[in-house]
Scaffold this motif. Sequence first.
Motif: not given
Length: 294
Positions: A115-119, A153-162, A164-169
């Motif tokens: 299922a598409a994650p909630q961004i 620098d903290p990581y973005r959530s896994a759902d949001s990283r999936l 897009d191709y933006n920075e992971i932090h």
Amino acid sequence: NFLHRIITDHVAATGSVLGQELLGSFESFLNQVVKVVPNDYSKFYRSQFEAELRGEPNPLLVQESPHISTASIKHANVPDIEDLRLNSTTDLYLPDPTRSLSGSNNGLVIDCAVAAPQIKPEPPLTVLDISSDKKQFQVNRLRGFIEYEAKGDPYRSADSRLADYNEIHLPLEPLERKKQASRCMDCGTPFCQSEYGCPIKNIIPEWNGLVTDDKWEEAYERLSATNNFPEFTGRVCPAPCEGACVAGIIGKPVTIKNIEYAIIERAFAEGWVKPNVPSRRTGTSIAVVGSGPA
């Protein structure tokens, strides 16, 4: 087994002649393979082995995570990154035994039919502005390594990283970035920029101090004097400078890599990065083979 499996999968997918030759003389080839383990990992595993011989908890593990037992680490069923699929209900990756890679009995694939994650919205990149209240952004430069805890620098959530191709932090807040830079002790012998630290001899203590003093443009000039591609190294460098940091002897090292990344990102945002056009061109071209991140 893992190495044999991935070569087998590669041959099945590509028909690689070299892969077939390696599989044909795999035992001989295996004797030439060297497993490279970072110093900190070696230290931990050596400590773990010695602790098990004594029948005691690993002191390094207890120091970092008192609530975790050595038994739970030893017997934990940690899946390999190649054997994972996305569980859409959590941020974790869990093995899926029902799916297998074509041509392999052991390989698993990522299940893309989730299922598409909630961004979750990400905070915007913050640029330090001290014009309104300078006292608000003052830090203790002389005692920073004592007063402030290391914070990467903290990581973005896994759902949001999936999605897009933006920075992971996520970027640190401006004041927190200054605190991290102020943790640099300006050592008399800065091992971070020695042969044991930075291979290109970045003058790390100087641009740490300049960031602490809000002199970001000067920090960029100091960084770019020794590093042609800080936008690459600030992301993918394994940061041996942090392993050589003197502050790391009794605590956590300065977050040098994150600070380097913050400097070059600020430089691009402010328009300080300019093309360095040669005065005369040779008219010849070159090919760089095995250039890594370049």
